[in-house]
Design an enzyme around this catalytic site. Structure first.
Site, PDB file in Angstrom:
ATOM      1  N   HIS A   6       0.821  -1.210   0.000  1.00 12.96           N
ATOM      2  CA  HIS A   6       0.000   0.000   0.000  1.00 12.96           C
ATOM      3  C   HIS A   6       0.856   1.261   0.000  1.00 12.96           C
ATOM      4  O   HIS A   6       2.082   1.220   0.193  1.00 12.96           O
ATOM      5  CB  HIS A   6      -0.956   0.015   1.196  1.00 12.96           C
ATOM      6  CG  HIS A   6      -0.283   0.005   2.540  1.00 12.96           C
ATOM      7  ND1 HIS A   6       0.282   1.128   3.116  1.00 12.96           N
ATOM      8  CD2 HIS A   6      -0.113  -0.999   3.442  1.00 12.96           C
ATOM      9  CE1 HIS A   6       0.773   0.828   4.293  1.00 12.96           C
ATOM     10  NE2 HIS A   6       0.560  -0.464   4.513  1.00 12.96           N
ATOM     11  N   CYS A  50       2.916  -4.968   6.733  1.00 14.40           N
ATOM     12  CA  CYS A  50       2.685  -4.697   5.315  1.00 14.40           C
ATOM     13  C   CYS A  50       3.963  -4.218   4.635  1.00 14.40           C
ATOM     14  O   CYS A  50       4.973  -3.951   5.277  1.00 14.40           O
ATOM     15  CB  CYS A  50       1.604  -3.632   5.156  1.00 14.40           C
ATOM     16  SG  CYS A  50      -0.036  -4.156   5.701  1.00 14.40           S
TER      17      CYS A  50
END
Length: 433
Positions: free
Chosen positions: A139, A153
């Site tokens: 992201h 992440c």
């Protein structure tokens, strides 16, 4: 006491993450995590994301003879080093993953930027190893990234995520490793571990409805990875094998990807049977067994959209058309020669030919006709092949010539099925032109 304290301190050092004993040579730091080695080969993906946690770099690889880096970006990964094993451990998982869902609304702009793609963590091998957790994404970030600042992440600064966006798509392979090495390789080199061939053999065994299909699997590991018993999986498949007259399986565009202690094969799968047609993307996860053989320990299947289904159906029909050209020519040749035994082998035992039902009735009719007027020449033109619920339909213009100056011209329609003994004619109709 002092000796005890020294021993205790040494024990604590050896127990720390990333530290191991080095036998008689003393203590040395062990490698933390997996070092991935990526090389170009014939079954490499067109595009591939590679993430080096050590260097905090994300690479977009492109295989265009040879493998090359198309783009690279500074990224940030989990706060803690090492592979992810437990939910909430603040580590980024290591292995082979795939982008799944695109998220471009409702995101916290500072934490997730404007765009995110979810990853399929845990994958089947992760589940096999007992790994837990979820919500691992690639992201954006609303601020410039610093090393190891996420909860697991892979994040890029928004401008970099925007530069990467044009190459991001659902199903893109993502290799995440502690360290990453790559070399251009040879785009004509065969796939590693013969896996491209193994996938084709697996598909043929499935299509043949053979017990050998089950030999491709590790039953114990498959049970752990899939959350359902291999016995139930096998029972379901055997039931289909028993009840279905035929199965057709096409595995196209095979991609082979290396994992830490496993391989992933990804391909477009087209499946046909008398009661079901499906098209999608299949992933098979393979591990090497003690006997040196690679076996399937897990699988994933994603149903394809209309565009993929249309593409795979077209490819399947092209392949079948080539087969039907050979099949019809061999059938025509046996007829033209008047070879009754060879001719009869092209028909299903319950075939219908112009109202005559069953192979024996067809044989008896041809035997009588050929005795009085043996065939001399059969010519076929304008052949067309299309899909039929029973198999495939073949239409063509047929000119028949026999002894005694007899001839006729008509439109012939055959329905042919891929039975366990090979392609066989189920029905044959003819009308005069």
């Amino acid at each position: 006491m002092r000796v005890f304290a020294v021993l205790l301190a040494l024990l604590m050092i050896l127990s720390a993450p990333g530290i191991a004993a080095a036998g008689d040579s003393g203590v040395q730091a062990a490698k933390v995590g997996w070092d991935a080695h990526i090389s170009g080969h014939s079954a490499g993906p067109p595009l591939l994301i590679g993430v080096s946690k050590k260097n905090q770099q994300l690479y977009l690889f492109q295989q265009r003879s040879p493998l090359a880096v198309k783009q690279s970006f500074v990224c940030t990964t989990g706060e803690m080093t090492g592979d992810k094993f437990i939910e909430g451990d603040l580590r980024t998982p290591e292995g082979v993953y795939f982008t799944e869902r695109r998220l471009d609304s409702g995101l916290d702009p500072d934490l997730y930027g404007k765009l995110a793609y979810t990853l399929n963590f845990p994958n089947p091998v992760d589940r096999l190893k007992g790994k837990t957790g979820s919500g691992i994404w690639i992201h954006g970030r609303g601020h410039a990234v610093t090393p190891r600042e996420t909860k697991g992440c892979v994040a890029l600064y928004n401008p970099d995520m925007s530069r990467l966006e044009n190459d991001l798509d659902i199903g893109l392979p993502v290799i995440i490793a502690e360290d990453l090495e790559w070399n251009p390789g040879d785009s004509n080199a065969p796939a590693p571990e013969n896996l491209e061939v193994l996938v084709k053999q697996w598909a043929l065994a499935w299509q043949a409805q053979s017990d050998k299909f089950f030999d491709f699997y590790d039953s114990e590991k498959f049970t752990k990875a899939q959350g359902t018993t291999f016995a139930a999986f096998r029972q379901h498949k055997e039931s289909l094998f028993h009840h279905l007259d035929w199965i057709q399986v096409a595995a196209n565009d095979v991609i082979v990807l290396p994992g830490p202690d496993y391989w992933v094969t990804v391909f477009s799968q087209y499946y046909r049977s008398p009661n079901l047609t499906s098209a999608g993307v299949k992933r098979l996860y393979w591990q090497k067994e003690a006997d040196g053989a690679l076996r399937i320990v897990g699988k994933e299947f994603l149903e394809g959209d209309a565009a993929l289904a249309q593409k795979l159906e077209k490819e399947y029909l092209q392949r079948v058309t080539t087969e039907m050209n050979g099949f019809v020519d061999a059938w025509r040749s046996s007829w033209e020669r008047g070879d009754l035994d060879a001719y009869a082998q092209y028909y299903d035992k319950n075939a219908n030919q112009g109202g005559r039902r069953g192979i024996e009735a067809i044989r008896e009719h041809k035997q009588v006709v050929w005795r009085d007027q043996p065939p001399q020449r059969i010519s076929i033109k304008d052949m067309n092949v299309s899909l039929d619920p029973r198999g495939v339909q073949i239409r063509f213009r047929q000119k028949y010539e026999a002894a005694g100056n007899y001839s006729d011209l008509g439109l012939k329609t055959l329905v042919v099925a891929p039975t366990k003994k090979g392609w066989r004619i189920l029905s044959e109709d003819w009308r005069v032109l």
